[in-house]
Motif scaffolding. Sequence first.
Motif, PDB file in Angstrom:
ATOM      1  N   MET A 181       6.269  10.089  -4.685  1.00 54.60           N
ATOM      2  CA  MET A 181       6.528   8.661  -4.822  1.00 54.60           C
ATOM      3  C   MET A 181       7.358   8.170  -3.646  1.00 54.60           C
ATOM      4  O   MET A 181       8.423   8.710  -3.357  1.00 54.60           O
ATOM      5  CB  MET A 181       7.269   8.379  -6.132  1.00 54.60           C
ATOM      6  CG  MET A 181       7.633   6.927  -6.354  1.00 54.60           C
ATOM      7  SD  MET A 181       6.197   5.851  -6.641  1.00 54.60           S
ATOM      8  CE  MET A 181       5.781   6.325  -8.336  1.00 54.60           C
ATOM      9  N   ASN A 182       6.845   7.164  -2.947  1.00 55.11           N
ATOM     10  CA  ASN A 182       7.618   6.504  -1.909  1.00 55.11           C
ATOM     11  C   ASN A 182       8.627   5.590  -2.591  1.00 55.11           C
ATOM     12  O   ASN A 182       8.249   4.617  -3.244  1.00 55.11           O
ATOM     13  CB  ASN A 182       6.698   5.707  -0.986  1.00 55.11           C
ATOM     14  CG  ASN A 182       7.424   5.078   0.175  1.00 55.11           C
ATOM     15  OD1 ASN A 182       8.452   4.434   0.018  1.00 55.11           O
ATOM     16  ND2 ASN A 182       6.866   5.230   1.373  1.00 55.11           N
ATOM     17  N   GLN A 183       9.887   5.899  -2.463  1.00 55.08           N
ATOM     18  CA  GLN A 183      10.905   5.176  -3.205  1.00 55.08           C
ATOM     19  C   GLN A 183      11.084   3.736  -2.725  1.00 55.08           C
ATOM     20  O   GLN A 183      11.601   2.899  -3.470  1.00 55.08           O
ATOM     21  CB  GLN A 183      12.237   5.927  -3.114  1.00 55.08           C
ATOM     22  CG  GLN A 183      12.224   7.296  -3.781  1.00 55.08           C
ATOM     23  CD  GLN A 183      11.857   7.224  -5.252  1.00 55.08           C
ATOM     24  OE1 GLN A 183      12.276   6.306  -5.981  1.00 55.08           O
ATOM     25  NE2 GLN A 183      11.052   8.182  -5.712  1.00 55.08           N
ATOM     26  N   GLN A 184      10.652   3.438  -1.502  1.00 53.66           N
ATOM     27  CA  GLN A 184      10.774   2.071  -1.004  1.00 53.66           C
ATOM     28  C   GLN A 184       9.636   1.187  -1.502  1.00 53.66           C
ATOM     29  O   GLN A 184       9.868   0.070  -1.952  1.00 53.66           O
ATOM     30  CB  GLN A 184      10.811   2.073   0.521  1.00 53.66           C
ATOM     31  CG  GLN A 184      12.081   2.678   1.104  1.00 53.66           C
ATOM     32  CD  GLN A 184      12.135   2.538   2.607  1.00 53.66           C
ATOM     33  OE1 GLN A 184      11.116   2.624   3.292  1.00 53.66           O
ATOM     34  NE2 GLN A 184      13.334   2.331   3.136  1.00 53.66           N
ATOM     35  N   THR A 185       8.414   1.681  -1.413  1.00 55.80           N
ATOM     36  CA  THR A 185       7.264   0.877  -1.825  1.00 55.80           C
ATOM     37  C   THR A 185       6.905   1.072  -3.286  1.00 55.80           C
ATOM     38  O   THR A 185       6.133   0.290  -3.847  1.00 55.80           O
ATOM     39  CB  THR A 185       6.031   1.235  -0.981  1.00 55.80           C
ATOM     40  OG1 THR A 185       5.668   2.609  -1.240  1.00 55.80           O
ATOM     41  CG2 THR A 185       6.322   1.057   0.505  1.00 55.80           C
ATOM     42  N   ARG A 186       7.433   2.135  -3.910  1.00 55.65           N
ATOM     43  CA  ARG A 186       7.098   2.513  -5.288  1.00 55.65           C
ATOM     44  C   ARG A 186       5.605   2.789  -5.440  1.00 55.65           C
ATOM     45  O   ARG A 186       4.991   2.501  -6.463  1.00 55.65           O
ATOM     46  CB  ARG A 186       7.541   1.442  -6.291  1.00 55.65           C
ATOM     47  CG  ARG A 186       9.023   1.137  -6.279  1.00 55.65           C
ATOM     48  CD  ARG A 186       9.860   2.396  -6.481  1.00 55.65           C
ATOM     49  NE  ARG A 186       9.589   3.016  -7.783  1.00 55.65           N
ATOM     50  CZ  ARG A 186      10.051   4.231  -8.131  1.00 55.65           C
ATOM     51  NH1 ARG A 186      10.741   4.948  -7.269  1.00 55.65           N
ATOM     52  NH2 ARG A 186       9.779   4.719  -9.329  1.00 55.65           N
ATOM     53  N   TRP A 223      -1.503   0.641  -8.671  1.00 56.10           N
ATOM     54  CA  TRP A 223      -0.819  -0.472  -8.028  1.00 56.10           C
ATOM     55  C   TRP A 223       0.181  -1.175  -8.947  1.00 56.10           C
ATOM     56  O   TRP A 223       1.292  -1.496  -8.522  1.00 56.10           O
ATOM     57  CB  TRP A 223      -1.854  -1.472  -7.510  1.00 56.10           C
ATOM     58  CG  TRP A 223      -2.964  -0.790  -6.764  1.00 56.10           C
ATOM     59  CD1 TRP A 223      -4.283  -0.742  -7.102  1.00 56.10           C
ATOM     60  CD2 TRP A 223      -2.846  -0.008  -5.559  1.00 56.10           C
ATOM     61  NE1 TRP A 223      -5.001   0.009  -6.202  1.00 56.10           N
ATOM     62  CE2 TRP A 223      -4.138   0.468  -5.236  1.00 56.10           C
ATOM     63  CE3 TRP A 223      -1.785   0.330  -4.731  1.00 56.10           C
ATOM     64  CZ2 TRP A 223      -4.390   1.258  -4.116  1.00 56.10           C
ATOM     65  CZ3 TRP A 223      -2.027   1.117  -3.616  1.00 56.10           C
ATOM     66  CH2 TRP A 223      -3.306   1.572  -3.316  1.00 56.10           C
ATOM     67  N   GLN A 224      -0.192  -1.417 -10.190  1.00 59.15           N
ATOM     68  CA  GLN A 224       0.706  -2.120 -11.097  1.00 59.15           C
ATOM     69  C   GLN A 224       1.584  -1.173 -11.920  1.00 59.15           C
ATOM     70  O   GLN A 224       2.701  -1.524 -12.289  1.00 59.15           O
ATOM     71  CB  GLN A 224      -0.114  -3.017 -12.054  1.00 59.15           C
ATOM     72  CG  GLN A 224      -0.920  -4.093 -11.364  1.00 59.15           C
ATOM     73  CD  GLN A 224      -0.049  -5.111 -10.641  1.00 59.15           C
ATOM     74  OE1 GLN A 224       1.081  -5.362 -11.023  1.00 59.15           O
ATOM     75  NE2 GLN A 224      -0.584  -5.694  -9.573  1.00 59.15           N
ATOM     76  N   ASN A 225       1.044   0.030 -12.186  1.00 60.09           N
ATOM     77  CA  ASN A 225       1.784   0.963 -13.049  1.00 60.09           C
ATOM     78  C   ASN A 225       1.546   2.402 -12.594  1.00 60.09           C
ATOM     79  O   ASN A 225       0.974   3.215 -13.313  1.00 60.09           O
ATOM     80  CB  ASN A 225       1.338   0.785 -14.504  1.00 60.09           C
ATOM     81  CG  ASN A 225       2.188   1.586 -15.470  1.00 60.09           C
ATOM     82  OD1 ASN A 225       3.361   1.823 -15.231  1.00 60.09           O
ATOM     83  ND2 ASN A 225       1.586   2.005 -16.571  1.00 60.09           N
ATOM     84  N   PRO A 226       1.971   2.756 -11.384  1.00 59.83           N
ATOM     85  CA  PRO A 226       1.704   4.111 -10.879  1.00 59.83           C
ATOM     86  C   PRO A 226       2.416   5.166 -11.708  1.00 59.83           C
ATOM     87  O   PRO A 226       3.580   4.987 -12.076  1.00 59.83           O
ATOM     88  CB  PRO A 226       2.248   4.066  -9.446  1.00 59.83           C
ATOM     89  CG  PRO A 226       3.248   2.959  -9.447  1.00 59.83           C
ATOM     90  CD  PRO A 226       2.728   1.950 -10.417  1.00 59.83           C
ATOM     91  N   PRO A 227       1.740   6.257 -12.039  1.00 50.16           N
ATOM     92  CA  PRO A 227       2.377   7.303 -12.856  1.00 50.16           C
ATOM     93  C   PRO A 227       3.471   8.018 -12.066  1.00 50.16           C
ATOM     94  O   PRO A 227       3.376   8.170 -10.845  1.00 50.16           O
ATOM     95  CB  PRO A 227       1.217   8.251 -13.172  1.00 50.16           C
ATOM     96  CG  PRO A 227       0.242   8.040 -12.057  1.00 50.16           C
ATOM     97  CD  PRO A 227       0.359   6.601 -11.672  1.00 50.16           C
ATOM     98  N   THR A 228       4.477   8.460 -12.771  1.00 47.94           N
ATOM     99  CA  THR A 228       5.573   9.171 -12.110  1.00 47.94           C
ATOM    100  C   THR A 228       5.317  10.668 -12.040  1.00 47.94           C
ATOM    101  O   THR A 228       6.006  11.374 -11.308  1.00 47.94           O
ATOM    102  CB  THR A 228       6.890   8.924 -12.859  1.00 47.94           C
ATOM    103  OG1 THR A 228       6.734   9.330 -14.224  1.00 47.94           O
ATOM    104  CG2 THR A 228       7.269   7.452 -12.810  1.00 47.94           C
TER     105      THR A 228
END
Length: 231
Positions: A124-129, A214-219
Amino acid sequence: MKFLALILAAGAAVEAHYTFPRLIVNGVTESADWTSIRMTKNAQSKQGIENPTSSDIRCYASQNAPSVATVPAGAKINFISSQQVNHPGPVQYYLAKVPSGQSVTSWDGSGAVWSRFFTTTPTMNQQTRQLEWPGNNEYKLVEATIPASLAPGEYLLRAEQIALHMAGQRNGAQFYLSCAQIRVTSSGSAVPGPTVSLPGAYSSTDPGILVDLWQNPPTNYRGPGPALWTG
């Protein structure tokens, strides 16, 4: 940012189709397309498969390959792509051992014979999420290693990249794949498992296939399929 990502994904959808026509073994690339790899039905169109229950999900083959590649157990393998693999999603590799008395040049890979031995996972890119995927924007798939313990014999080696840019709706994910005909040389005796059928292993609502990046990317995204065989 998410709206922009959606616009970019829609634009890329009509441009970024690909096939995987050449096998690489320990850094050596086949000299011609479709040498040990079965020519896929999308050889011209480059279109991916959208229905994961289709019979095409096995090898997408229009014809068997003329040759068999020799692959030592423990070798590093990957596939050349016809263009950049620039859709987001995992790369996965499967093996299926050819039954005794049959030939990899004609066997169709039917039945519960497929074992998954490699998959990529995103960060996960923490800046762009947004999720970032290994091997994205490369002209070949991510490299994997054939387990050194694998028993010798003939196998189908299946590579797939699952494009998830449109996967927020059923049958929105796109499967790009190829099957190589290989002969494994080895002193090992291990048999891959667990095994599944293709089609049969995937459904359109599997968590790794029905994904809103895009709206709800899994972690904790995990690719679809059986548990990994690690040898």
